[in-house]
Design an enzyme around this catalytic site. Structure first.
Site, mmCIF file in Angstrom:
data_model
loop_
_atom_site.group_PDB
_atom_site.id
_atom_site.type_symbol
_atom_site.label_atom_id
_atom_site.label_comp_id
_atom_site.label_asym_id
_atom_site.label_seq_id
_atom_site.Cartn_x
_atom_site.Cartn_y
_atom_site.Cartn_z
ATOM 1 N N GLY A 12 0.852 -1.237 -0.061
ATOM 2 C CA GLY A 12 -0.056 0.027 -0.070
ATOM 3 C C GLY A 12 0.941 1.225 -0.046
ATOM 4 O O GLY A 12 2.177 1.165 -0.147
ATOM 5 N N PHE A 13 0.219 2.416 0.100
ATOM 6 C CA PHE A 13 0.887 3.737 0.043
ATOM 7 C C PHE A 13 1.910 3.786 1.305
ATOM 8 O O PHE A 13 3.019 3.986 0.852
ATOM 9 C CB PHE A 13 -0.213 4.828 0.088
ATOM 10 N N ASP A 33 0.189 -8.671 1.221
ATOM 11 C CA ASP A 33 -0.896 -7.832 0.638
ATOM 12 C C ASP A 33 -1.870 -8.653 -0.063
ATOM 13 O O ASP A 33 -1.548 -9.617 -0.930
ATOM 14 C CB ASP A 33 -0.313 -6.666 -0.262
ATOM 15 N N ASN A 34 -3.162 -8.295 0.005
ATOM 16 C CA ASN A 34 -4.031 -9.030 -0.945
ATOM 17 C C ASN A 34 -4.401 -7.966 -2.320
ATOM 18 O O ASN A 34 -5.070 -8.543 -3.086
ATOM 19 C CB ASN A 34 -5.280 -9.343 -0.225
ATOM 20 N N LYS A 105 1.603 -13.339 19.214
ATOM 21 C CA LYS A 105 1.648 -14.236 20.686
ATOM 22 C C LYS A 105 2.389 -15.477 20.574
ATOM 23 O O LYS A 105 3.474 -15.914 21.479
ATOM 24 C CB LYS A 105 0.360 -14.483 21.159
ATOM 25 N N ALA A 114 -1.449 -0.035 12.970
ATOM 26 C CA ALA A 114 -1.641 1.161 12.308
ATOM 27 C C ALA A 114 -3.069 1.475 12.715
ATOM 28 O O ALA A 114 -4.069 1.174 11.860
ATOM 29 C CB ALA A 114 -1.281 1.164 10.741
ATOM 30 N N TYR A 145 -14.967 1.475 8.920
ATOM 31 C CA TYR A 145 -13.480 1.661 9.331
ATOM 32 C C TYR A 145 -13.290 2.435 10.662
ATOM 33 O O TYR A 145 -12.573 1.814 11.392
ATOM 34 C CB TYR A 145 -13.262 2.820 8.153
ATOM 35 N N THR A 175 -2.300 11.560 6.115
ATOM 36 C CA THR A 175 -0.839 11.313 5.532
ATOM 37 C C THR A 175 -0.923 11.412 4.033
ATOM 38 O O THR A 175 -2.062 10.883 3.347
ATOM 39 C CB THR A 175 -0.313 9.996 5.965
ATOM 40 N N ARG A 186 -9.406 10.690 -1.293
ATOM 41 C CA ARG A 186 -8.721 11.700 -0.317
ATOM 42 C C ARG A 186 -8.390 12.963 -0.793
ATOM 43 O O ARG A 186 -8.366 13.153 -1.881
ATOM 44 C CB ARG A 186 -7.328 10.804 0.060
#
Length: 313
Positions: A12-13, A33-34, A105, A114, A145, A175, A186
């Site tokens: 991702g970014f 990542d998917n 764990k 994040a 979200y 960001t 965004r």
């Protein structure tokens, strides 16, 4: 000492910039990542690095690897993407957290979540300190979200209390920078793409709502600093740029940098869109010795150059 680091959402970014930073420090990186919002293009320049490995995987399913640190970044982070499949967004936040916490764990390794400034919702406190519990609509279109990330924070602290896991929770404020998705909805990417195409710049409301914009290199520095703190430092820690700008000021700055003749197109404000967003970064200054170093004008210039090259392809 070189470590083996797992980054979920690594293509991702933000994940791609974090991958670069850790490789530059001599670590091995497993990028998971998917590719729902991440892109191979973001990390293809790293493919020749023998310490970089990429794995297509969805974090809603368990993952079995051997690593020394885990950065859990996997989740669509823009309204366009996280509202496209809201149930999957919540599953990614919650099941992803459970699966990565289970891995941490088993391995007894530190794990960083994040999280997001969206846990504060439309804040009644300004600027937002970590002690503020937020003002979130639990049933609105953004809830998948906002509440997903809040639930993930709950899980992290419960794993800490129940299993003494070494957790780190970072609350990321707006960001921006190279490798943002051009169509992620965004505000920075929207404004830049519209300006470069000569299209009207879309401002929701009257343009007086504020955001605080942190350049991606500054954010990544804060993430790495938090990961490398002692067991007693858990967060949550706000990491963002406390410089506050209205949407109209941002649009005017981008018009000046791009030299665009775009006009402003005012639209109604979306439901539950926060009117103010500004981090209190006192804790980051004290615990991490961190504060942003890249001014908005400087960061916007490199971001504009990136989008110029993307739109030219």
């Amino acid at each position: 000492m070189s470590k083996r680091v797992l980054i979920t959402g690594g293509a991702g970014f933000i994940g791609s910039h974090l991958s670069e930073r850790l490789l530059d420090e001599g670590h091995e990186v497993i990028c998971v990542d998917n590719f729902f919002t991440g892109s191979r293009k973001n990390v293809e320049h790293l493919f020749d690095n023998p310490r970089f490995e990429i794995l297509r995987h969805d974090v809603t399913f368990p993952l079995y690897v051997e690593v020394d640190q885990i950065y859990n970044l996997a989740c669509p982070a823009s309204p366009v993407h996280y509202q496209h499949d809201p149930v999957q967004t919540t599953k990614t936040s919650v099941m992803g957290a459970i699966n990565m916490l289970g891995l941490a764990k088993r391995l007894r390794v530190p794990i960083l979540q994040a999280s997001t400034s969206e846990v504060y919702g439309d804040p009644a406190v300004h600027p937002q300190p970590e002690e503020y519990w937020g003002n979130v609509n639990p049933i609105g279109p953004r809830s998948c979200y906002d509440e997903g990330k809040r639930a993930a924070e709950t899980l992290f602290f419960d794993y800490r209390r129940q299993h003494d896991l070494d957790i780190k929770v970072i609350r990321i404020f707006n960001t921006y920078g190279p490798r943002m998705h051009p169509n992620d909805g965004r505000v920075v990417s929207n404004f830049i793409v519209q300006a470069l195409r000569g299209e009207p710049i879309t401002i929701y409301g009257d343009g007086s709502q504020t955001r605080s914009f942190c350049y991606v290199d500054d954010l990544v520095d804060g993430m790495v600093r938090l990961m490398n703190t002692g067991h007693d430092v858990t967060g949550p820690v706000n990491v963002g740029n406390p410089g506050e700008f209205t949407m109209l000021e941002l649009a005017q700055a981008i018009l000046a940098i791009t030299g665009s003749g775009s006009t402003i197109d005012y639209r109604p404000l979306p439901q539950d869109d926060p009117k103010q967003r500004q981090p209190d970064i006192g804790l980051a200054r004290r615990e991490l010795g961190w504060e942003p170093t890249i001014a908005l004008d400087q960061g916007l210039r490199s971001t504009v150059e990136y989008f110029r090259s993307v739109l030219a392809d």
